[in-house]
Design a protein around this motif. Structure first.
Motif, PDB file in Angstrom:
ATOM      1  N   UNK A 106       0.851  -1.196   0.000  1.00  0.00           N
ATOM      2  CA  UNK A 106       0.000   0.000   0.000  1.00  0.00           C
ATOM      3  C   UNK A 106       0.886   1.246   0.000  1.00  0.00           C
ATOM      4  N   UNK A 107       0.325   2.343  -0.495  1.00  0.00           N
ATOM      5  CA  UNK A 107       1.002   3.641  -0.433  1.00  0.00           C
ATOM      6  C   UNK A 107       0.024   4.732  -0.868  1.00  0.00           C
ATOM      7  N   UNK A 108       0.484   5.951  -0.827  1.00  0.00           N
ATOM      8  CA  UNK A 108      -0.265   7.124  -1.294  1.00  0.00           C
ATOM      9  C   UNK A 108      -1.636   7.302  -0.648  1.00  0.00           C
ATOM     10  N   UNK A 109      -1.729   7.254   0.687  1.00  0.00           N
ATOM     11  CA  UNK A 109      -3.048   7.498   1.276  1.00  0.00           C
ATOM     12  C   UNK A 109      -3.484   8.942   1.026  1.00  0.00           C
ATOM     13  N   UNK A 110      -4.741   9.084   0.670  1.00  0.00           N
ATOM     14  CA  UNK A 110      -5.343  10.404   0.479  1.00  0.00           C
ATOM     15  C   UNK A 110      -6.492  10.572   1.458  1.00  0.00           C
ATOM     16  N   UNK A 111      -7.343  11.528   1.184  1.00  0.00           N
ATOM     17  CA  UNK A 111      -8.487  11.767   2.070  1.00  0.00           C
ATOM     18  C   UNK A 111      -9.475  10.609   2.045  1.00  0.00           C
ATOM     19  N   UNK A 112      -9.757  10.087   0.834  1.00  0.00           N
ATOM     20  CA  UNK A 112     -10.762   9.026   0.686  1.00  0.00           C
ATOM     21  C   UNK A 112     -10.202   7.747   0.067  1.00  0.00           C
ATOM     22  N   UNK A 113      -8.923   7.724  -0.284  1.00  0.00           N
ATOM     23  CA  UNK A 113      -8.396   6.588  -1.050  1.00  0.00           C
ATOM     24  C   UNK A 113      -6.948   6.269  -0.701  1.00  0.00           C
ATOM     25  N   UNK A 114      -6.502   5.132  -1.191  1.00  0.00           N
ATOM     26  CA  UNK A 114      -5.105   4.727  -1.123  1.00  0.00           C
ATOM     27  C   UNK A 114      -4.841   3.804  -2.306  1.00  0.00           C
ATOM     28  N   UNK A 115      -3.563   3.619  -2.624  1.00  0.00           N
ATOM     29  CA  UNK A 115      -3.184   2.761  -3.737  1.00  0.00           C
ATOM     30  C   UNK A 115      -2.694   1.418  -3.213  1.00  0.00           C
ATOM     31  N   UNK A 116      -3.019   0.363  -3.945  1.00  0.00           N
ATOM     32  CA  UNK A 116      -2.502  -0.963  -3.646  1.00  0.00           C
ATOM     33  C   UNK A 116      -1.683  -1.430  -4.845  1.00  0.00           C
ATOM     34  N   UNK A 117      -0.624  -2.158  -4.560  1.00  0.00           N
ATOM     35  CA  UNK A 117       0.230  -2.728  -5.601  1.00  0.00           C
ATOM     36  C   UNK A 117       0.525  -4.169  -5.234  1.00  0.00           C
ATOM     37  N   UNK A 118       0.653  -5.000  -6.260  1.00  0.00           N
ATOM     38  CA  UNK A 118       0.906  -6.421  -6.035  1.00  0.00           C
ATOM     39  C   UNK A 118       1.943  -6.892  -7.038  1.00  0.00           C
ATOM     40  N   UNK A 119       2.895  -7.677  -6.548  1.00  0.00           N
ATOM     41  CA  UNK A 119       3.844  -8.327  -7.442  1.00  0.00           C
ATOM     42  C   UNK A 119       3.582  -9.824  -7.412  1.00  0.00           C
ATOM     43  N   UNK A 120       3.751 -10.458  -8.573  1.00  0.00           N
ATOM     44  CA  UNK A 120       3.554 -11.900  -8.715  1.00  0.00           C
ATOM     45  C   UNK A 120       4.842 -12.527  -9.227  1.00  0.00           C
TER      46      UNK A 120
END
Length: 146
Positions: free
Chosen positions: A93-107
């Motif tokens: 996870x990263x980039x938390x905002x007021x209403x959202x955040x980003x998720x990233x996944x590696x495979x």
């Protein structure tokens, strides 16, 4: 002309925080006629990891209340996954905002540690499902993604 188009690859940022890992078996039925895992299944793998993490933190979706929804999703296909094998997935996870955040996944394949086969992500927005609108992240979620 593809020579004049910008690179369409989304990038996974370096400043992400690891929040969850799991292993997913590659099933025979995940492959397509070309003998490798179908592109839609990569998105399924990303979804499985994201949902398991959300469940683990207590953020399961309540259609009558509030919870997470994704508003976009991407996947960079770097190498072909093939049956048999297992996928080691890492969720960030990263980039938390007021209403959202980003998720990233590696495979990556479990038998090839460190070799990324695909990487993807999604923007997750906290929503009031009845009002059909985004709302501020709950404090407990902000702590987990901040």
């Amino acid at each position: 002309d593809t020579a004049t188009r910008p690179d369409m690859r989304f990038t996974v940022p370096d400043d992400k925080r690891l929040t969850h890992e799991m292993v997913i078996p590659i099933r025979w039925g995940d492959m397509d006629a070309m003998g490798h895992v179908n592109n839609t299944i990569y998105f399924r793998y990303l979804e499985i990891v994201r949902l398991e993490w959300l469940h683990k933190i207590g953020a399961s979706t309540d259609p009558q209340g509030t919870g997470p929804v994704i508003v976009n999703a991407f996947c960079n296909f770097l190498r072909q996954l093939e049956y048999p094998g297992t996928v080691h997935a890492r969720h960030y996870v990263c980039n938390p905002g007021r209403t959202s955040f980003d998720t990233y996944i590696t495979l990556e394949r479990s038998d090839e540690p460190g070799v990324i086969y695909a990487e993807g992500g999604a923007k997750t927005v906290w929503s009031d499902f009845r009002a059909k609108r985004s709302i501020p992240l709950p404090d407990w979620v902000r702590v987990l993604v901040g």
